[in-house]
Design an enzyme around this catalytic site. Sequence first.
Site, PDB file in Angstrom:
ATOM      1  N   ASP A 130      87.833  35.052  63.700  1.00  0.00           N
ATOM      2  CA  ASP A 130      86.624  35.206  62.887  1.00  0.00           C
ATOM      3  C   ASP A 130      86.977  35.504  61.436  1.00  0.00           C
ATOM      4  O   ASP A 130      88.025  36.071  61.140  1.00  0.00           O
ATOM      5  CB  ASP A 130      85.787  36.392  63.396  1.00  0.00           C
ATOM      6  CG  ASP A 130      85.121  36.120  64.738  1.00  0.00           C
ATOM      7  OD1 ASP A 130      85.155  34.969  65.211  1.00  0.00           O
ATOM      8  OD2 ASP A 130      84.557  37.079  65.306  1.00  0.00           O
ATOM      9  N   GLN A 159      83.626  30.407  55.528  1.00  0.00           N
ATOM     10  CA  GLN A 159      82.220  30.761  55.241  1.00  0.00           C
ATOM     11  C   GLN A 159      81.722  29.932  54.051  1.00  0.00           C
ATOM     12  O   GLN A 159      82.279  30.012  52.956  1.00  0.00           O
ATOM     13  CB  GLN A 159      82.132  32.248  54.883  1.00  0.00           C
ATOM     14  CG  GLN A 159      82.532  33.175  56.019  1.00  0.00           C
ATOM     15  CD  GLN A 159      83.010  34.527  55.523  1.00  0.00           C
ATOM     16  OE1 GLN A 159      83.702  34.606  54.500  1.00  0.00           O
ATOM     17  NE2 GLN A 159      82.684  35.589  56.239  1.00  0.00           N
ATOM     18  N   ARG A 180      86.068  26.538  62.192  1.00  0.00           N
ATOM     19  CA  ARG A 180      84.656  26.812  62.467  1.00  0.00           C
ATOM     20  C   ARG A 180      83.997  27.052  61.097  1.00  0.00           C
ATOM     21  O   ARG A 180      84.458  27.908  60.343  1.00  0.00           O
ATOM     22  CB  ARG A 180      84.510  28.073  63.326  1.00  0.00           C
ATOM     23  CG  ARG A 180      83.053  28.502  63.508  1.00  0.00           C
ATOM     24  CD  ARG A 180      82.890  29.973  63.876  1.00  0.00           C
ATOM     25  NE  ARG A 180      83.604  30.347  65.065  1.00  0.00           N
ATOM     26  CZ  ARG A 180      83.941  31.624  65.346  1.00  0.00           C
ATOM     27  NH1 ARG A 180      83.652  32.607  64.510  1.00  0.00           N
ATOM     28  NH2 ARG A 180      84.587  31.898  66.444  1.00  0.00           N
ATOM     29  N   LYS A 183      77.875  30.017  57.703  1.00  0.00           N
ATOM     30  CA  LYS A 183      77.364  30.287  56.347  1.00  0.00           C
ATOM     31  C   LYS A 183      77.997  31.556  55.765  1.00  0.00           C
ATOM     32  O   LYS A 183      78.256  31.633  54.582  1.00  0.00           O
ATOM     33  CB  LYS A 183      75.841  30.426  56.380  1.00  0.00           C
ATOM     34  CG  LYS A 183      75.135  29.096  56.604  1.00  0.00           C
ATOM     35  CD  LYS A 183      73.629  29.221  56.408  1.00  0.00           C
ATOM     36  CE  LYS A 183      72.941  27.928  56.800  1.00  0.00           C
ATOM     37  NZ  LYS A 183      71.468  28.045  56.701  1.00  0.00           N
ATOM     38  N   GLY A 184      78.213  32.580  56.613  1.00  0.00           N
ATOM     39  CA  GLY A 184      78.757  33.856  56.132  1.00  0.00           C
ATOM     40  C   GLY A 184      77.740  34.963  56.319  1.00  0.00           C
ATOM     41  O   GLY A 184      76.571  34.791  55.986  1.00  0.00           O
ATOM     42  N   ALA A 185      78.204  36.102  56.855  1.00  0.00           N
ATOM     43  CA  ALA A 185      77.266  37.139  57.301  1.00  0.00           C
ATOM     44  C   ALA A 185      77.392  38.466  56.553  1.00  0.00           C
ATOM     45  O   ALA A 185      76.750  39.433  56.918  1.00  0.00           O
ATOM     46  CB  ALA A 185      77.474  37.386  58.792  1.00  0.00           C
ATOM     47  N   ARG A 284      74.026  42.910  61.675  1.00  0.00           N
ATOM     48  CA  ARG A 284      74.136  41.657  60.911  1.00  0.00           C
ATOM     49  C   ARG A 284      73.140  40.619  61.434  1.00  0.00           C
ATOM     50  O   ARG A 284      72.579  39.842  60.679  1.00  0.00           O
ATOM     51  CB  ARG A 284      75.578  41.117  60.954  1.00  0.00           C
ATOM     52  CG  ARG A 284      76.550  41.926  60.099  1.00  0.00           C
ATOM     53  CD  ARG A 284      77.822  41.159  59.804  1.00  0.00           C
ATOM     54  NE  ARG A 284      78.639  40.968  60.981  1.00  0.00           N
ATOM     55  CZ  ARG A 284      79.526  41.847  61.443  1.00  0.00           C
ATOM     56  NH1 ARG A 284      79.721  42.991  60.818  1.00  0.00           N
ATOM     57  NH2 ARG A 284      80.239  41.595  62.521  1.00  0.00           N
TER      58      ARG A 284
HETATM   59  P1  FDA Z   1      70.140  30.581  58.690  1.00  0.00           P
HETATM   60  O1  FDA Z   1      70.427  32.029  58.512  1.00  0.00           O
HETATM   61  O2  FDA Z   1      69.619  29.824  57.511  1.00  0.00           O
HETATM   62  O3  FDA Z   1      69.167  30.413  59.916  1.00  0.00           O
HETATM   63  C1  FDA Z   1      68.641  29.165  60.319  1.00  0.00           C
HETATM   64  C2  FDA Z   1      67.698  29.401  61.506  1.00  0.00           C
HETATM   65  O4  FDA Z   1      68.445  29.906  62.614  1.00  0.00           O
HETATM   66  C3  FDA Z   1      66.640  30.487  61.258  1.00  0.00           C
HETATM   67  O5  FDA Z   1      65.511  29.944  60.634  1.00  0.00           O
HETATM   68  C4  FDA Z   1      66.367  30.968  62.677  1.00  0.00           C
HETATM   69  O6  FDA Z   1      65.542  30.064  63.365  1.00  0.00           O
HETATM   70  C5  FDA Z   1      67.733  30.909  63.318  1.00  0.00           C
HETATM   71  N1  FDA Z   1      68.481  32.187  63.185  1.00  0.00           N
HETATM   72  C6  FDA Z   1      69.559  32.423  62.406  1.00  0.00           C
HETATM   73  N2  FDA Z   1      69.994  33.684  62.558  1.00  0.00           N
HETATM   74  C7  FDA Z   1      69.165  34.268  63.431  1.00  0.00           C
HETATM   75  C8  FDA Z   1      69.098  35.574  64.004  1.00  0.00           C
HETATM   76  N3  FDA Z   1      69.967  36.525  63.712  1.00  0.00           N
HETATM   77  N4  FDA Z   1      68.103  35.819  64.899  1.00  0.00           N
HETATM   78  C9  FDA Z   1      67.203  34.863  65.237  1.00  0.00           C
HETATM   79  N5  FDA Z   1      67.227  33.609  64.732  1.00  0.00           N
HETATM   80  C10 FDA Z   1      68.179  33.315  63.844  1.00  0.00           C
HETATM   81  N6  FDA Z   1      79.769  34.818  60.080  1.00  0.00           N
HETATM   82  C11 FDA Z   1      80.880  35.308  59.469  1.00  0.00           C
HETATM   83  O7  FDA Z   1      80.786  35.831  58.360  1.00  0.00           O
HETATM   84  N7  FDA Z   1      82.096  35.222  60.101  1.00  0.00           N
HETATM   85  C12 FDA Z   1      82.256  34.614  61.307  1.00  0.00           C
HETATM   86  O8  FDA Z   1      83.368  34.547  61.826  1.00  0.00           O
HETATM   87  C13 FDA Z   1      81.103  34.083  61.937  1.00  0.00           C
HETATM   88  N8  FDA Z   1      81.180  33.475  63.161  1.00  0.00           N
HETATM   89  C14 FDA Z   1      80.082  32.829  63.664  1.00  0.00           C
HETATM   90  C15 FDA Z   1      80.187  32.098  64.856  1.00  0.00           C
HETATM   91  C16 FDA Z   1      79.109  31.379  65.307  1.00  0.00           C
HETATM   92  C17 FDA Z   1      79.252  30.580  66.557  1.00  0.00           C
HETATM   93  C18 FDA Z   1      77.870  31.382  64.574  1.00  0.00           C
HETATM   94  C19 FDA Z   1      76.709  30.562  65.012  1.00  0.00           C
HETATM   95  C20 FDA Z   1      77.750  32.157  63.446  1.00  0.00           C
HETATM   96  C21 FDA Z   1      78.828  32.888  62.993  1.00  0.00           C
HETATM   97  N9  FDA Z   1      78.713  33.694  61.865  1.00  0.00           N
HETATM   98  C22 FDA Z   1      79.860  34.212  61.296  1.00  0.00           C
HETATM   99  C23 FDA Z   1      77.369  34.061  61.332  1.00  0.00           C
HETATM  100  C24 FDA Z   1      76.924  33.104  60.237  1.00  0.00           C
HETATM  101  O9  FDA Z   1      77.708  33.294  59.099  1.00  0.00           O
HETATM  102  C25 FDA Z   1      75.445  33.307  59.879  1.00  0.00           C
HETATM  103  O10 FDA Z   1      75.253  34.599  59.399  1.00  0.00           O
HETATM  104  C26 FDA Z   1      74.480  33.067  61.046  1.00  0.00           C
HETATM  105  O11 FDA Z   1      74.904  32.022  61.847  1.00  0.00           O
HETATM  106  C27 FDA Z   1      73.078  32.690  60.514  1.00  0.00           C
HETATM  107  O12 FDA Z   1      73.148  31.520  59.755  1.00  0.00           O
HETATM  108  P2  FDA Z   1      72.578  30.080  60.206  1.00  0.00           P
HETATM  109  O13 FDA Z   1      73.650  29.093  59.897  1.00  0.00           O
HETATM  110  O14 FDA Z   1      72.132  30.100  61.588  1.00  0.00           O
HETATM  111  O15 FDA Z   1      71.429  29.773  59.157  1.00  0.00           O
END
Ligand code: FDA
Length: 303
Positions: A130, A159, A180, A183-185, A284
């Site tokens: 990660d 990210q 992988r 977007k970044g958390a 997060r």
């Molecule tokens: P966005 O936040 O724009 O959301 C798009 C849509 O997805 C929303 O409108 C909603 O419908 C749904 N959604 C998203 N998040 C949700 C939530 N929490 N609850 C309910 N619905 C939600 N980050 C990081 O910094 N390091 C890492 O190693 C990883 N690893 C990782 C693995 C995997 C498999 C995933 C899917 C994600 C990560 N992340 C991560 C987290 C990532 O950076 C990001 O914060 C989340 O995936 C949310 O972004 P989206 O791409 O889903 O888009």
Amino acid sequence: MLRTGLLYLARHQSLRRWLETAPSAGRLTSRFVAGLTLDDALAAAERLEREGILASLDHLGESVTSLDEAAAARDEYIEAIERLSGRSPRSTVSIKLTQFGLHLSEEACRANVDRLMRAATRLGRMVEIDMESSEYTERILQISSDMHASYGNVRAVVQAYLHRSEKDVERLCGLRVPVRLCKGAYQEPATVAFQRKRDVDANYVRLVKILLERGTYPGLATHDEKIIREARRFTRERAIPPDRYEFQMLYGIRRDLARAFAAGGYRIRLYVPYGKAWYPYFMRRLAERPANLLFLARNVLKG
Ligand code: FDA
């Protein structure tokens, strides 16, 4: 504002200690966390594989406070990999290097990862590393690519919100390291990360196209339907077959989409967190979608 506040609370140690030991913890977290034990996570992975969905197990924990804790995390992961064998043949594990002691001693962290990699290689498993906050980006990518060079079964994470990520993607494509893309958390300043959602999304689309064209088996980690549609359009346009990449999502989020992917012949992997140290991960997830606070409030009120 709310996102910033929740990400601030995600780092709050006394709130964390209080909530993680609260008797109602299981009820609060069950949507995003598969359970408190490895048995819970293995059962979830088996259930998912029966539905045609792959898993990546994440034993929750980060920023450990001693090298003993880091060694315990490593051993937990070795056990997870050993017990996955014969049960869920295509599942992986996802680790955080601050859980393996990166911030305490890079040397000890590398030794811990190396021990895990040896077990993973013996058992034919992939290990995903990660990405964490930007103070660690360079070190995490360096360790990920070094381990991939030695063992060949590592996936690194990039990210899309970081300004540096296009260069990182190019570098990892050149080294043939699977990536992988998420977007970044974390909360990052404007000096290192795009601040506006539309800039992050545009960068995600740019990077995903590079990975689909030149990367090695990329993982497209997002629930963003607009981005997913654009990625699928791009793969059709370039005739990239669905076994050259996989979609990845988080356990408990957009289950409908995950099932539709599996039914449609796409590869889809869920990131399956488990364990007692759930607080920062859970916060997060709340920060990503503050509407989740309503879900949380309903569960608390249910008593
Ligand atoms: P966005 O936040 O724009 O959301 C798009 C849509 O997805 C929303 O409108 C909603 O419908 C749904 N959604 C998203 N998040 C949700 C939530 N929490 N609850 C309910 N619905 C939600 N980050 C990081 O910094 N390091 C890492 O190693 C990883 N690893 C990782 C693995 C995997 C498999 C995933 C899917 C994600 C990560 N992340 C991560 C987290 C990532 O950076 C990001 O914060 C989340 O995936 C949310 O972004 P989206 O791409 O889903 O888009």
